[in-house]
Write a protein that holds these residues in place. Structure first.
Motif, mmCIF file in Angstrom:
data_model
loop_
_atom_site.group_PDB
_atom_site.id
_atom_site.type_symbol
_atom_site.label_atom_id
_atom_site.label_comp_id
_atom_site.label_asym_id
_atom_site.label_seq_id
_atom_site.Cartn_x
_atom_site.Cartn_y
_atom_site.Cartn_z
ATOM 1 N N CYS A 129 -24.823 33.495 -26.470
ATOM 2 C CA CYS A 129 -24.748 32.659 -27.662
ATOM 3 C C CYS A 129 -25.546 33.300 -28.803
ATOM 4 O O CYS A 129 -26.668 33.757 -28.587
ATOM 5 C CB CYS A 129 -25.311 31.277 -27.340
ATOM 6 N N CYS A 143 -20.990 26.294 -28.004
ATOM 7 C CA CYS A 143 -22.096 26.304 -27.040
ATOM 8 C C CYS A 143 -22.435 24.873 -26.606
ATOM 9 O O CYS A 143 -22.324 23.924 -27.398
ATOM 10 C CB CYS A 143 -23.316 26.966 -27.674
ATOM 11 N N PRO A 182 -31.640 28.978 -23.072
ATOM 12 C CA PRO A 182 -31.858 27.543 -22.896
ATOM 13 C C PRO A 182 -30.620 26.755 -22.470
ATOM 14 O O PRO A 182 -30.691 25.543 -22.412
ATOM 15 C CB PRO A 182 -32.308 27.102 -24.293
ATOM 16 N N VAL A 183 -29.504 27.396 -22.196
ATOM 17 C CA VAL A 183 -28.329 26.618 -21.811
ATOM 18 C C VAL A 183 -28.452 26.178 -20.359
ATOM 19 O O VAL A 183 -28.893 26.950 -19.491
ATOM 20 C CB VAL A 183 -27.004 27.374 -22.068
ATOM 21 N N LEU A 198 -26.989 31.921 -31.289
ATOM 22 C CA LEU A 198 -28.067 31.135 -31.900
ATOM 23 C C LEU A 198 -29.386 31.241 -31.130
ATOM 24 O O LEU A 198 -30.430 31.544 -31.714
ATOM 25 C CB LEU A 198 -27.623 29.670 -32.013
ATOM 26 N N HIS A 199 -29.367 31.005 -29.823
ATOM 27 C CA HIS A 199 -30.614 31.056 -29.043
ATOM 28 C C HIS A 199 -30.491 31.960 -27.818
ATOM 29 O O HIS A 199 -31.309 31.891 -26.898
ATOM 30 C CB HIS A 199 -31.032 29.660 -28.575
ATOM 31 N N GLN A 200 -29.427 32.733 -27.763
ATOM 32 C CA GLN A 200 -29.239 33.751 -26.728
ATOM 33 C C GLN A 200 -29.068 33.189 -25.312
ATOM 34 O O GLN A 200 -29.331 33.877 -24.322
ATOM 35 C CB GLN A 200 -30.378 34.791 -26.754
ATOM 36 N N GLY A 201 -28.653 31.919 -25.208
ATOM 37 C CA GLY A 201 -28.228 31.433 -23.900
ATOM 38 C C GLY A 201 -26.988 32.195 -23.460
ATOM 39 O O GLY A 201 -26.264 32.758 -24.285
ATOM 40 N N HIS A 250 -25.415 23.937 -25.865
ATOM 41 C CA HIS A 250 -26.813 23.681 -26.242
ATOM 42 C C HIS A 250 -26.883 23.026 -27.611
ATOM 43 O O HIS A 250 -27.342 21.892 -27.752
ATOM 44 C CB HIS A 250 -27.604 24.994 -26.205
ATOM 45 N N GLN A 251 -26.415 23.737 -28.632
ATOM 46 C CA GLN A 251 -26.285 23.191 -29.972
ATOM 47 C C GLN A 251 -25.005 23.762 -30.555
ATOM 48 O O GLN A 251 -24.270 24.456 -29.856
ATOM 49 C CB GLN A 251 -27.502 23.551 -30.838
ATOM 50 N N ALA A 287 -22.911 26.266 -32.021
ATOM 51 C CA ALA A 287 -22.775 27.684 -32.339
ATOM 52 C C ALA A 287 -21.476 28.147 -31.704
ATOM 53 O O ALA A 287 -21.090 27.662 -30.635
ATOM 54 C CB ALA A 287 -23.944 28.486 -31.782
HETATM 55 FE FE1 FES Z 1 -26.277 28.306 -27.896
HETATM 56 FE FE2 FES Z 1 -28.712 27.331 -28.447
HETATM 57 S S1 FES Z 1 -26.871 26.973 -29.512
HETATM 58 S S2 FES Z 1 -28.163 28.738 -26.897
#
Ligand code: FES
Length: 101
Positions: free
Chosen positions: A62, A43, A80-81, A64-67, A45-46, A48
Motif C-alpha cells: 500500500c 486498502c 498495519p493492515v 500510504l502506510h506500506q501495509g 486500513h484507510q 488508498a
Molecule cells: Fe493502506 Fe494504511 S492505507 S496501509
C-alpha cells in the motif's frame, strides 16, 4: 459465475498494477508470473488505492502506510493492515481478461 470484461491482457504489465473500475467497484489487476489476479483496489486500513503501490514477491504494498497484501490470496501479510483484501476470480479468454465480481 458472472464474468465481466475487465481489460485487455496486453494492457497489463508484469509487476505493474492496473486500476480499473467496474460499475462502482474499484478493482486492481495484476500480472504475476504470467497469471492475472484481481483484488479490490482500496486498502482495508484507510483509503488508498493499492494500484498506486508496488508489487514485490507476490505482494502489493500500500502506498500510504506500506501495509502488504498477498495478491493471490488477499491475505494481510504486513502491518498495519490486518484485514484481508477481497480477491476476485479471473478468467482469460483470448486477449480479454474477465473478472467475476
Ligand atoms: Fe493502506 Fe494504511 S492505507 S496501509
Amino acid at each position: 459465475m458472472a464474468l465481466t470484461f475487465a481489460a485487455k491482457l496486453a494492457d497489463i504489465e508484469e509487476d505493474e498494477p492496473l486500476a480499473i473500475q467496474l460499475g462502482d467497484q474499484h478493482i486492481a489487476l495484476y500480472l504475476l508470473d504470467g497469471k492475472v489476479y484481481a483484488t479490490h483496489n482500496v486498502c482495508t486500513h484507510q483509503f488508498a488505492l493499492l494500484s498506486d503501490g508496488y508489487m514485490e514477491d507476490g505482494c502489493i504494498e500500500c502506498p500510504l502506510h506500506q501495509g502488504k497484501f498477498d495478491i493471490r490470496t488477499g491475505a494481510a501479510v504486513c502491518a498495519p493492515v490486518t484485514e484481508p483484501i477481497r480477491t476476485y476470480p479471473v478468467q482469460v479468454e483470448g486477449d480479454s481478461v474477465m473478472v467475476d465480481l
